[in-house]
Design an enzyme around this catalytic site. Structure first.
Site, mmCIF file in Angstrom:
data_model
loop_
_atom_site.group_PDB
_atom_site.id
_atom_site.type_symbol
_atom_site.label_atom_id
_atom_site.label_comp_id
_atom_site.label_asym_id
_atom_site.label_seq_id
_atom_site.Cartn_x
_atom_site.Cartn_y
_atom_site.Cartn_z
ATOM 1 N N CYS A 146 -21.207 28.440 -5.656
ATOM 2 C CA CYS A 146 -22.022 30.046 -5.504
ATOM 3 C C CYS A 146 -21.912 31.072 -4.701
ATOM 4 C CB CYS A 146 -24.102 30.145 -5.545
ATOM 5 S SG CYS A 146 -24.681 30.713 -6.177
ATOM 6 N N CYS A 190 -24.731 33.507 -3.695
ATOM 7 C CA CYS A 190 -25.169 32.925 -2.535
ATOM 8 C C CYS A 190 -24.706 33.638 -1.628
ATOM 9 C CB CYS A 190 -25.562 31.276 -3.047
ATOM 10 S SG CYS A 190 -26.723 30.822 -4.176
ATOM 11 N N ASP A 191 -23.678 33.108 -1.831
ATOM 12 C CA ASP A 191 -23.393 32.398 -0.238
ATOM 13 C C ASP A 191 -22.171 33.595 0.104
ATOM 14 O OD1 ASP A 191 -24.706 30.481 0.430
ATOM 15 O OD2 ASP A 191 -23.075 29.039 -0.420
#
Ligand code: NDP
Length: 311
Positions: free
Chosen positions: A134, A137-138
């Site tokens: 992701c 997300c990261d």
């Protein structure tokens, strides 16, 4: 059977949000937690894009907080998984892995989706230490670093473009000689000077001392000009698709060609009365915690309305 009782299958942001709303409205939600309590977020580290946490929050802490909040409003949590369902007629029957059978009139399916991985054993080893599925997300953790995105679809192109705003260099590792993505997404990555596409390339290994430091790639595997080499990277992002966790419901519920449960927009209603779907299992596009939480809320409100008018 307690008709006030709604069964929530899944314990990600969708499941917990549904439980919080139902519990707070005086119902008794029962959450069947499943194999990965807390859901997909528990595989990442810090969450920085969930509103309300200006300094970010540890993903596990966020999920523990949601769980506790659900319990505070009366949710009952079962640390079991649903192994089969009989949705042939009402009331519905769910069978858990401890062989317990639950009979219920209302179900919220919030079983999520699972990112596909290549199946290399090192992917597990470096999860959260360089391997992610992701970028949204990261990606932030790779500021000015070198990353690779695996896949040639729209998701891969989108993630590579997103990462190019953060990282110093983005490789796309694409197994075919062409991208699968839509024309517009292809053009976006072709025209991005920070993105380099490695066509006809497969990943066979990941390496690094305490965190990911590189990937071993094979160019044109099995052909006379096959070449194996190491690519130095800090981040390895999988973007080869997601699989919605809808398998056991498929005989009864309408799903799209990928298996995502189809709901009647703008509600979370599936094709069966009293059965609602929330979060990633019904979301082929956005797949963000905040969207999952929002649809969990919608599912709780839809379930309440259903119980009030029909039971
Ligand atoms: P796709 O199935 O479209 O693409 C998956 C990609 O991963 C393909 O390039 C595929 O290669 C590759 N792949 C699959 N398995 C492997 C493997 N084992 N090793 C290496 N590569 C692999 O998935 P997406 O998640 O990209 O998209 C899903 C759907 O969502 C699509 O319909 C897409 O259009 C849509 N979407 C739309 C967006 C938008 O409109 N903005 C954004 C994101 C997604 P190969 O081509 O060789 O099969």
């Amino acid at each position: 059977m307690n008709k006030q009782q709604t069964i929530i299958i899944g314990s990600g942001p969708a499941g917990y949000s549904a439980a919080i709303y139902l519990g707070r409205s005086g119902y008794t939600p029962i959450i069947i937690e499943g194999l990965q309590p807390g859901g997909q977020l528990t595989t990442t580290t810090t969450i920085e894009n969930y509103p309300g946490f200006p300094n970010g929050i540890d993903a596990n802490e966020l999920m523990d907080n949601m769980r506790q909040q659900a319990i505070n409003f009366g949710a009952i949590i079962k640390t079991e998984s649903v192994v089969s369902a009989d949705l042939n007629k009402k009331p519905y029957t769910l069978t858990l892995d401890n062989e317990e059978k639950i009979i219920t009139e209302t179900i919220i399916i919030a079983t999520g989706a699972t990112a596909k991985y290549l199946g290399l054993k090192e992917e597990d080893k470096y999860k959260g230490l360089g391997v992610s599925a992701c970028a949204t997300c990261d990606g932030f953790f790779y500021r000015k670093k070198v990353v690779a995105v695996v896949g040639g679809g729209d998701t891969a192109c989108e993630e590579a473009s997103y990462l190019s705003n953060i990282a110093s260099k983005v490789y796309m590792i694409v197994r075919k000689p062409q991208l699968r993505a839509s024309k517009v997404m292809q053009e976006r990555v072709f025209n991005n000077p920070k993105i380099e596409i490695l066509f006809e390339t497969n990943t066979i290994n990941l390496f690094g001392e305490n965190k990911l430091e590189g990937a071993t790639l094979v160019f044109r595997k099995g052909l006379p000009d096959e070449k194996t080499y190491n690519l130095t990277i800090d981040g390895f992002f999988l973007a080869i698709g997601h699989k919605p966790n809808s398998e056991i419901f498929k005989p009864w519920l309408d799903t799209d060609s990928e298996g995502y449960i189809i709901t009647k927009y703008p509600t979370t209603q599936t094709n069966l009365p009293g059965i609602f779907a929330a979060g990633d299992v019904a979301d082929p596009i956005y797949r963000q915690a905040i969207n999952a939480a929002a649809t969990g809320c919608k599912a709780a409100m839809d379930a309440e309305k259903y119980i009030t008018h029909n039971l």
